[in-house]
Write a protein that holds these residues in place. Sequence first.
Motif, PDB file in Angstrom:
ATOM      1  N   SER A   1       0.835  -1.201   0.000  1.00 29.27           N
ATOM      2  CA  SER A   1       0.000   0.000   0.000  1.00 29.27           C
ATOM      3  C   SER A   1       0.862   1.240   0.000  1.00 29.27           C
ATOM      4  CB  SER A   1      -0.931   0.000   1.219  1.00 29.27           C
ATOM      5  OG  SER A   1      -1.807  -1.093   1.165  1.00 29.27           O
ATOM      6  N   PHE A   2       1.958   1.186   0.768  1.00 31.07           N
ATOM      7  CA  PHE A   2       2.863   2.334   0.824  1.00 31.07           C
ATOM      8  C   PHE A   2       3.438   2.634  -0.554  1.00 31.07           C
ATOM      9  CE2 PHE A   2       5.875   5.257   2.460  1.00 31.07           C
ATOM     10  CZ  PHE A   2       7.061   5.040   1.772  1.00 31.07           C
ATOM     11  N   PHE A   3       3.920   1.549  -1.219  1.00 30.32           N
ATOM     12  CA  PHE A   3       4.490   1.756  -2.548  1.00 30.32           C
ATOM     13  C   PHE A   3       3.423   2.165  -3.554  1.00 30.32           C
ATOM     14  CE2 PHE A   3       7.996  -0.879  -0.879  1.00 30.32           C
ATOM     15  CZ  PHE A   3       9.045  -0.038  -1.199  1.00 30.32           C
ATOM     16  N   PHE A   4       2.220   1.619  -3.399  1.00 29.21           N
ATOM     17  CA  PHE A   4       1.140   1.948  -4.329  1.00 29.21           C
ATOM     18  C   PHE A   4       0.754   3.413  -4.234  1.00 29.21           C
ATOM     19  CE2 PHE A   4      -2.390   1.401  -7.010  1.00 29.21           C
ATOM     20  CZ  PHE A   4      -3.425   2.124  -6.474  1.00 29.21           C
ATOM     21  N   ILE A   5       0.569   3.873  -2.998  1.00 30.84           N
ATOM     22  CA  ILE A   5       0.203   5.277  -2.800  1.00 30.84           C
ATOM     23  C   ILE A   5       1.320   6.186  -3.281  1.00 30.84           C
ATOM     24  CG2 ILE A   5      -0.290   7.018  -1.040  1.00 30.84           C
ATOM     25  CD1 ILE A   5      -1.716   4.826   0.547  1.00 30.84           C
ATOM     26  N   SER A   6       2.575   5.755  -3.029  1.00 28.25           N
ATOM     27  CA  SER A   6       3.696   6.566  -3.485  1.00 28.25           C
ATOM     28  C   SER A   6       3.729   6.631  -4.997  1.00 28.25           C
ATOM     29  CB  SER A   6       5.016   5.975  -2.962  1.00 28.25           C
ATOM     30  OG  SER A   6       5.024   5.973  -1.552  1.00 28.25           O
ATOM     31  N   PHE A   7       3.287   5.535  -5.642  1.00 25.63           N
ATOM     32  CA  PHE A   7       3.283   5.530  -7.102  1.00 25.63           C
ATOM     33  C   PHE A   7       2.195   6.439  -7.655  1.00 25.63           C
ATOM     34  CE2 PHE A   7       3.712   4.079 -11.326  1.00 25.63           C
ATOM     35  CZ  PHE A   7       2.444   3.888 -11.831  1.00 25.63           C
ATOM     36  N   VAL A   8       1.026   6.413  -7.024  1.00 28.46           N
ATOM     37  CA  VAL A   8      -0.088   7.206  -7.519  1.00 28.46           C
ATOM     38  C   VAL A   8       0.117   8.679  -7.232  1.00 28.46           C
ATOM     39  CG1 VAL A   8      -2.553   7.621  -7.263  1.00 28.46           C
ATOM     40  CG2 VAL A   8      -1.693   5.291  -7.330  1.00 28.46           C
ATOM     41  N   LYS A   9       0.674   8.986  -6.066  1.00 34.16           N
ATOM     42  CA  LYS A   9       0.820  10.373  -5.664  1.00 34.16           C
ATOM     43  C   LYS A   9       2.284  10.775  -5.702  1.00 34.16           C
ATOM     44  CE  LYS A   9      -2.837   9.772  -2.282  1.00 34.16           C
ATOM     45  NZ  LYS A   9      -3.145   9.879  -0.859  1.00 34.16           N
ATOM     46  N   ALA A  10       2.603  11.696  -6.570  1.00 37.55           N
ATOM     47  CA  ALA A  10       3.968  12.206  -6.588  1.00 37.55           C
ATOM     48  C   ALA A  10       4.139  13.205  -5.457  1.00 37.55           C
ATOM     49  CB  ALA A  10       4.259  12.869  -7.930  1.00 37.55           C
ATOM     50  N   ASN A  11       5.368  13.527  -5.167  1.00 38.77           N
ATOM     51  CA  ASN A  11       5.621  14.477  -4.098  1.00 38.77           C
ATOM     52  C   ASN A  11       5.109  15.855  -4.483  1.00 38.77           C
ATOM     53  OD1 ASN A  11       6.912  12.577  -2.508  1.00 38.77           O
ATOM     54  ND2 ASN A  11       8.876  12.903  -3.559  1.00 38.77           N
ATOM     55  N   GLY A  12       4.649  16.609  -3.502  1.00 40.09           N
ATOM     56  CA  GLY A  12       4.261  17.995  -3.736  1.00 40.09           C
ATOM     57  C   GLY A  12       2.780  18.214  -3.604  1.00 40.09           C
ATOM     58  N   ASN A  13       2.399  19.315  -2.974  1.00 47.04           N
ATOM     59  CA  ASN A  13       1.000  19.650  -2.772  1.00 47.04           C
ATOM     60  C   ASN A  13       0.579  20.863  -3.580  1.00 47.04           C
ATOM     61  OD1 ASN A  13       0.398  17.576  -1.054  1.00 47.04           O
ATOM     62  ND2 ASN A  13       0.980  18.707   0.786  1.00 47.04           N
ATOM     63  N   THR A  14       1.391  21.298  -4.506  1.00 47.04           N
ATOM     64  CA  THR A  14       1.051  22.448  -5.326  1.00 47.04           C
ATOM     65  C   THR A  14       1.275  22.115  -6.791  1.00 47.04           C
ATOM     66  OG1 THR A  14       3.282  23.359  -5.173  1.00 47.04           O
ATOM     67  CG2 THR A  14       1.688  24.067  -3.504  1.00 47.04           C
ATOM     68  N   SER A  15       0.705  22.940  -7.649  1.00 47.47           N
ATOM     69  CA  SER A  15       0.889  22.784  -9.092  1.00 47.47           C
ATOM     70  C   SER A  15       0.765  24.148  -9.742  1.00 47.47           C
ATOM     71  CB  SER A  15      -0.159  21.827  -9.671  1.00 47.47           C
ATOM     72  OG  SER A  15      -0.084  21.811 -11.080  1.00 47.47           O
ATOM     73  N   ASP A  16       1.703  24.465 -10.614  1.00 45.90           N
ATOM     74  CA  ASP A  16       1.683  25.751 -11.304  1.00 45.90           C
ATOM     75  C   ASP A  16       0.525  25.855 -12.291  1.00 45.90           C
ATOM     76  OD1 ASP A  16       3.937  26.521  -9.926  1.00 45.90           O
ATOM     77  OD2 ASP A  16       5.323  25.841 -11.493  1.00 45.90           O
ATOM     78  N   ALA A  17      -0.069  24.719 -12.642  1.00 43.81           N
ATOM     79  CA  ALA A  17      -1.167  24.738 -13.605  1.00 43.81           C
ATOM     80  C   ALA A  17      -2.462  25.257 -12.987  1.00 43.81           C
ATOM     81  CB  ALA A  17      -1.395  23.342 -14.175  1.00 43.81           C
ATOM     82  N   TYR A  18      -2.532  25.274 -11.661  1.00 41.96           N
ATOM     83  CA  TYR A  18      -3.752  25.680 -10.969  1.00 41.96           C
ATOM     84  C   TYR A  18      -3.533  27.013 -10.265  1.00 41.96           C
ATOM     85  CZ  TYR A  18      -5.265  20.883 -11.775  1.00 41.96           C
ATOM     86  OH  TYR A  18      -5.615  19.698 -12.359  1.00 41.96           O
ATOM     87  N   THR A  19      -4.627  27.713 -10.025  1.00 43.60           N
ATOM     88  CA  THR A  19      -4.549  29.028  -9.415  1.00 43.60           C
ATOM     89  C   THR A  19      -4.113  28.956  -7.958  1.00 43.60           C
ATOM     90  OG1 THR A  19      -5.827  31.000  -8.839  1.00 43.60           O
ATOM     91  CG2 THR A  19      -6.999  28.917  -8.810  1.00 43.60           C
ATOM     92  N   SER A  20      -3.429  29.988  -7.520  1.00 44.67           N
ATOM     93  CA  SER A  20      -3.047  30.078  -6.107  1.00 44.67           C
ATOM     94  C   SER A  20      -4.210  30.561  -5.244  1.00 44.67           C
ATOM     95  CB  SER A  20      -1.862  31.038  -5.947  1.00 44.67           C
ATOM     96  OG  SER A  20      -2.203  32.336  -6.435  1.00 44.67           O
ATOM     97  N   ASP A  21      -5.321  30.962  -5.886  1.00 48.13           N
ATOM     98  CA  ASP A  21      -6.498  31.392  -5.129  1.00 48.13           C
ATOM     99  C   ASP A  21      -7.179  30.221  -4.426  1.00 48.13           C
ATOM    100  OD1 ASP A  21      -6.183  34.033  -5.882  1.00 48.13           O
ATOM    101  OD2 ASP A  21      -7.356  33.787  -7.711  1.00 48.13           O
ATOM    102  N   VAL A  22      -6.913  29.005  -4.889  1.00 44.68           N
ATOM    103  CA  VAL A  22      -7.454  27.801  -4.252  1.00 44.68           C
ATOM    104  C   VAL A  22      -6.315  27.133  -3.490  1.00 44.68           C
ATOM    105  CG1 VAL A  22      -8.548  25.570  -4.628  1.00 44.68           C
ATOM    106  CG2 VAL A  22      -9.184  27.521  -6.053  1.00 44.68           C
ATOM    107  N   GLN A  23      -6.461  27.032  -2.181  1.00 43.68           N
ATOM    108  CA  GLN A  23      -5.399  26.536  -1.322  1.00 43.68           C
ATOM    109  C   GLN A  23      -5.741  25.154  -0.764  1.00 43.68           C
ATOM    110  OE1 GLN A  23      -2.440  28.154  -0.638  1.00 43.68           O
ATOM    111  NE2 GLN A  23      -3.030  29.754  -2.101  1.00 43.68           N
ATOM    112  N   VAL A  24      -4.692  24.407  -0.428  1.00 46.57           N
ATOM    113  CA  VAL A  24      -4.874  23.116   0.228  1.00 46.57           C
ATOM    114  C   VAL A  24      -5.641  23.322   1.533  1.00 46.57           C
ATOM    115  CG1 VAL A  24      -3.677  21.189   1.340  1.00 46.57           C
ATOM    116  CG2 VAL A  24      -2.829  22.113  -0.826  1.00 46.57           C
TER     117      VAL A  24
END
Length: 585
Positions: A21-44
Motif C-alpha cells: 500500500s505504501f508503494f502503491f500510494i507513493s506511485f499514484v501520488k507524486a511528491n508535492g501539494n502544489t501545481s503551477d497549472a492551478y490558481t493560487s487562489d485555491v489553497q490546500v
Amino acid sequence: MKRKSNTLFLILVLIFLSIMSFFFISFVKANGNTSDAYTSDVQVDDLFVYNVSEFGGSSMWFNTTPWPGDSYEGDFETNQGGQIKLQLKGYFNFSGNIINDKIPWFDIEVLKMDAGVLNSNFSLSNRSNNEISSNLILGYNKSQFGFLIPNNNLSYIKSIAEDQANGYFLGDVSIEESYNFLFIGYEQASGGQTTNLIYDKKTGLLVQAETSFLDYRLEMKLLNYTFDYSKLFQYNVSDFGDNPAWWFVFSDKGFYQTSDDGLINVEFNGLYSRDSGDWGDSFPDMIPWCNISIYNRTLAGLTLNFTQYNVSNKEVAMALNLGFNNFLSGFLIPSIQNITQIKKIALEEATGFTNGTVLLSETKLTLGIQFDEIGGTQKMEMIYEKQTGLLLWANVKYSEFLLNLTLYGYSPWQFKTDTTPLDPINLQWIPYILIASVVFLGIGGSFLISKFKTKFKKYNKFVIIGLIAAGSFSSLILFATSFSTPPVNDKLENVSNITLVVDYGNGTVYTESNFDLTNYETTAFDALDEWTEIIYTDYGTQGLLVEEINGIKANWKYSINGEYQGIASNKYNLKDGDIVEWYVN
C-alpha cells in the motif's frame, strides 16, 4: 502450533499489504501539494460546499484504483436541499489523467436533507478529482474535469473537451466562454448522457453542474462562490457619436466624450438602497453604485475626459442610454439570479415613455436584450452575464448618440436578426393619415366658414387648437396600443405532421409525433397547448410568455427544427413537418 502458524501468516500478510500500500500510494501520488497549472487562489485544505437542487437515480461509488480490494465502495445519496462538500488535500499525479499535469485530490462528503436537518450519507478520504468526476458524472469519456480544472491554459482545456467528443461514447460538445466563466456541455449521441458544467475562469472551480446518465441526475451549485465586484472593469469603446451632457433628475453635470478606441472604466462600490426621491426603476430596491471614468483617444493617447464618483447604476444607465423606459440595467443587473423575472421586466418595459419591441436571446452563460423603438430613433443591444449580471457588450443608438463598448477580455456573439419580409404596402400608417386628414379638413372648414360668418372668425384659433390637440391625443393612443411584434411565416389554417418535444430538465422528456393542428390554431404555442397544461403571461401585442408546463415552473424556451426562436411562441406560425421543442434553460 497450528494456531500460532496461522497467526504468524496473518501478520505477514498484513505487513506485506502495508508495504505494498505504501508503494502503491507513493506511485499514484507524486511528491508535492502544489501545481503551477492551478490558481493560487485555491489553497490546500480549502472547503467547498455545493447546494444540491436535484438528485435521483442509481448512485454507486466505484474506486478507479481497485487494488487491493473490491472497487465498489457503497451507494451515495443526496436530495433537493442536500449538499456535497469537498476539501482540497493537494495535487498529485494520476496515471489515467488526460491532463498532462498533477490533478487535485479531495476529501468528499455527501449530505442528505432529512426533515430540515443535513445528515452525512457518504464520505471518502483522499480521492482523485478523476475518481470523483467519474462517479458523479462530472465529465465524459476521458475528459473527467470534475470540481477543479487547471486554469492557466484554458485553450488547452477546450481542445481536450472538443477532442473527447469522439471517445468511448460519441457525442456533441458545446463550449462557450464569457468574461468570468467557461461552459462545457456534452450530449451523448445515443441520448444516455447529458452533462453541462460551468467553471470560474479565475479559480478553475466548478460553479454549477447539471448532469444526467440514464436514470441518474444531479444538479448543484457552488455555495461559497463570490465574485469580486470591487475590481476595475474596463470597457473598450469602438464607436461613439455626439457630445452628450450627463443628465440625471434634471441636473446637468457637464458634457462627456469618448471616441473610437476610447475607454470607460467602471468600479462598483456596492449595493445600496435608492434615494427616497429616486424613481422610475423597475429593479429591486438595492441597486449598484459605482465610480466611472471616461477616456477619449487623442493624438497624445488616452486622455481622461469625464469622471463621476459614487453614482447609482440607474444614473449611469440614463446618462449612457444603457436601458430603455424603466429597464435601466446599466453596467450591472443586481437581480440576475432570477432570469425569468428579468425577462418579464424587459417585456413589460417595451411600452412606456417610448414604445418599442423587445427581443430576448440567451446562451448558457449570457442574456441578450434588444430594444427597437417603433418609428423612433432609439435602438440598443446589450449582453449580460447570467451568473453575475455584469454588462459584457452594448451597442446603443439614440438620435445622434452612438455608443458601442465591449468589456475587455470578452468576445460578443451576434444577435439573431429578424428576417421577416416587410409588406409591400405598410398599412399601419393608414389610421394616422385618416386622423391627419380629419384635422386638416376641420381647420380648412373653420377658415372657410369664417369667410362667410365674420363672427365665427374669433373662434378660429380655439377650433384649430382643439383639432390639433384631439388629433395628437388620438394618434398617441393609437400608437401606444397598435404596435406588435411581427409574426414569423404566414398563418396557415391547417398544418400536419407536427412533432412536440417537452424536455422538463429532470430526465423526463415528453414527445407527441405526427399530429395535426387546425382552425388557424397553428402556432408553436398552440402545439404546446394541445398536449399540456400551461401557465403563461399575456403581454398583449408582444406575445405570450410561457412560465409553467405541467406544473414545472422554469425558464422555458423553445426551438423550431433545432433552431432557437427569439420571439413569443404565439408569434411563430408553424409549417408542415415542423419539430417544436420546449426545454428548460
